[in-house]
Design an enzyme around this catalytic site. Structure first.
Site, PDB file in Angstrom:
ATOM      1  N   TYR A 108       0.860  -1.184   0.000  1.00 15.98           N
ATOM      2  CA  TYR A 108       0.000   0.000   0.000  1.00 15.98           C
ATOM      3  C   TYR A 108       0.895   1.232   0.000  1.00 15.98           C
ATOM      4  O   TYR A 108       1.968   1.212   0.603  1.00 15.98           O
ATOM      5  CB  TYR A 108      -0.897  -0.008   1.251  1.00 15.98           C
ATOM      6  CG  TYR A 108      -2.003   1.019   1.189  1.00 15.98           C
ATOM      7  CD1 TYR A 108      -3.183   0.766   0.491  1.00 15.98           C
ATOM      8  CD2 TYR A 108      -1.863   2.262   1.812  1.00 15.98           C
ATOM      9  CE1 TYR A 108      -4.189   1.720   0.411  1.00 15.98           C
ATOM     10  CE2 TYR A 108      -2.864   3.221   1.735  1.00 15.98           C
ATOM     11  CZ  TYR A 108      -4.028   2.938   1.033  1.00 15.98           C
ATOM     12  OH  TYR A 108      -5.015   3.884   0.946  1.00 15.98           O
ATOM     13  N   PHE A 154      -5.556   9.016  -4.094  1.00 14.61           N
ATOM     14  CA  PHE A 154      -4.345   8.465  -4.716  1.00 14.61           C
ATOM     15  C   PHE A 154      -3.994   7.189  -3.960  1.00 14.61           C
ATOM     16  O   PHE A 154      -3.861   7.225  -2.736  1.00 14.61           O
ATOM     17  CB  PHE A 154      -3.153   9.435  -4.610  1.00 14.61           C
ATOM     18  CG  PHE A 154      -1.836   8.792  -5.006  1.00 14.61           C
ATOM     19  CD1 PHE A 154      -1.323   8.969  -6.285  1.00 14.61           C
ATOM     20  CD2 PHE A 154      -1.124   7.981  -4.112  1.00 14.61           C
ATOM     21  CE1 PHE A 154      -0.117   8.356  -6.657  1.00 14.61           C
ATOM     22  CE2 PHE A 154       0.073   7.362  -4.485  1.00 14.61           C
ATOM     23  CZ  PHE A 154       0.569   7.564  -5.757  1.00 14.61           C
ATOM     24  N   GLU A 155      -3.833   6.113  -4.685  1.00 17.95           N
ATOM     25  CA  GLU A 155      -3.301   4.900  -4.066  1.00 17.95           C
ATOM     26  C   GLU A 155      -2.606   4.100  -5.152  1.00 17.95           C
ATOM     27  O   GLU A 155      -3.139   4.001  -6.254  1.00 17.95           O
ATOM     28  CB  GLU A 155      -4.408   3.966  -3.553  1.00 17.95           C
ATOM     29  CG  GLU A 155      -5.291   4.458  -2.473  1.00 17.95           C
ATOM     30  CD  GLU A 155      -6.371   3.451  -2.053  1.00 17.95           C
ATOM     31  OE1 GLU A 155      -7.045   2.867  -2.920  1.00 17.95           O
ATOM     32  OE2 GLU A 155      -6.530   3.267  -0.844  1.00 17.95           O
ATOM     33  N   VAL A 156      -1.449   3.551  -4.833  1.00 16.61           N
ATOM     34  CA  VAL A 156      -0.899   2.462  -5.638  1.00 16.61           C
ATOM     35  C   VAL A 156      -0.811   1.304  -4.653  1.00 16.61           C
ATOM     36  O   VAL A 156      -0.249   1.471  -3.559  1.00 16.61           O
ATOM     37  CB  VAL A 156       0.496   2.789  -6.208  1.00 16.61           C
ATOM     38  CG1 VAL A 156       1.015   1.630  -7.060  1.00 16.61           C
ATOM     39  CG2 VAL A 156       0.451   4.070  -7.042  1.00 16.61           C
TER      40      VAL A 156
END
Ligand SMILES: *[C@@H]1O[C@H](CO)[C@@H](O)[C@H](O)[C@H]1NC(C)=O
Length: 393
Positions: free
Chosen positions: A223, A280-282
């Site tokens: 995460y 926003f997330e990767v």
């Protein structure tokens, strides 16, 4: 003399074998190889044979083989309505210009209604990878049978009167529940291991020099975030209590070296409201699909707080990451300059900003201001703040 031809044959066979060995495995693939290709040629060849994705044997030449192999099994993902098309176009353009035109990752669009032709046409024209459009199954965007809908309605009225942001919105609640528990299980998302969430009207301020998906995979990160802050308490009064019940019921799911220190100032008794800003997330889809995460989501869903309060997917993802993951599985991407109204993450460090051609004003950076939780993240992880921090905070 009679051995001559046989020896040549032997040489030839050994040579061929060596050539194959080297060409298949030993040549290091430079990370930025995609930049050397003509993107339009590449895109056409890729589109012509989508089934050959990541399949080296099915490709006809090295120019197709190398960039596909250098991509991670990942996609961008967007939840959007048809009316968001121009806001979405802006986000796609910034992501393509700063990153994806060198990589051609896919893009998955999800909507509770079918996408119209205009949305598909505009977004497909902007994306350099493949685009996929999915409808959200009804059961993932409606009330579970155990929810008292009259009670939920009353809560929306009350929260609306109190002027709590999105307090009176029904669709916002379905969205938060969907992002918390379902997007990663959509049939289109089952084809990938990593995702990067992109919302309408975001902006990227810097070139993204190295591939964040690859970074996540190679460093075993699950995460990641660029901005963090405190949640409005009125939207989550019973979220922490429900989380404590989950921790008691499922001690086997709690990571030993977790980030409780990021979430709580008193060892877990109370929630300090810190969360990663999830627009926003990767992250790892396989983590979200794990038994640990699903058990956590189901505990929350049964408790009803998505409807009886207004639990956001940001605190849900953040608490899950904080208790279910090891500290080192959560990553902060300083180098990704990002804006979503009303906050800016402008990378700390002048040299870094120059190298990545950033166009944000470093004074706008939210990270080291009082309402950000990012300093706490560095403390909890015993990490030094990024180079340049002293001059820019
Ligand atoms: C990508 O990941 C998905 C989900 O884990 C998997 O089913 C699929 O086979 C993977 N594809 C490739 C090409 O590795």
């Amino acid at each position: 003399m009679a051995l001559g031809p046989a020896r040549y044959l032997l040489f030839a066979i050994t040579g061929l074998a060596l050539f194959f060995l080297i060409s298949r495995s030993a040549i290091p693939i430079p990370e930025n190889i995609g930049t050397k290709l003509n993107p339009s040629t590449y895109k056409d060849s890729f589109r012509a044979s989508p089934s050959s994705q990541n399949d080296a044997s099915a490709s006809s030449g090295p120019s197709k083989y190398i960039p596909e192999a250098s991509r991670v099994n990942a996609t961008f993902v967007t939840l959007a309505r048809n009316s968001d098309v121009w806001e979405m176009a802006k986000s796609i353009r910034t992501v393509e210009d700063r990153f994806n035109h060198n990589h051609h990752y896919d893009w998955v669009f999800l909507n509770d209604k079918p996408f119209d032709d205009e949305f598909k046409k505009v977004t497909s024209a902007l994306v350099s990878g493949n685009t996929h459009y999915g409808v959200i199954p009804k059961e993932h965007w409606s009330y579970p049978e155990w929810i008292d809908q009259d009670k939920a309605k009353k809560v929306r009225q009350e929260m609306g009167e109190k002027k709590i942001i999105y307090g009176d919105s029904e669709s916002y609640r379905h969205m938060c529940r969907y992002e918390s528990g379902f997007f990663f299980r959509h049939e289109l998302m089952m084809n990938y291991e990593y995702y990067w969430r992109v919302e309408p009207s975001i902006e990227l301020f810097c070139d993204i020099g190295s591939d964040p998906f690859r970074y996540m995979k190679e460093n075993n990160k699950k995460y990641s975030f660029v901005l963090s802050l405190y949640e409005y308490y009125d939207t989550i009064p019973s979220l922490w209590g429900t989380t404590q019940q989950f921790m008691q019921k499922h001690p086997e799911h709690i990571a030993s070296d977790n980030s409780m220190g990021f979430l709580s100032d008193d060892g877990g008794k109370t929630y300090n409201k810190c969360h990663f800003w999830s627009n926003f997330e990767v992250g790892s889809l396989e983590w979200l699909r794990s038994k640990e995460y699903i058990d956590y989501f189901e505990t929350l869903d049964q408790a009803g707080g998505f409807f009886y309060e207004r639990w956001g997917d940001a605190p849900v993802h953040s608490i899950a990451a904080g208790i279910l993951l090891k500290k080192e599985e959560i990553h902060f991407f300083n180098e990704i300059g990002y804006y979503h109204v009303p906050f800016t993450h402008c990378p700390t460090g002048e040299q870094l900003r120059m190298d990545l051609k950033c166009h944000c004003n470093p004074n706008d950076n939210f990270d080291w201001k009082g309402y950000s939780c990012t300093s706490r993240y560095f403390q909890v992880n015993n990490m030094d703040k990024p180079k340049g921090y002293e001059n820019e905070s």
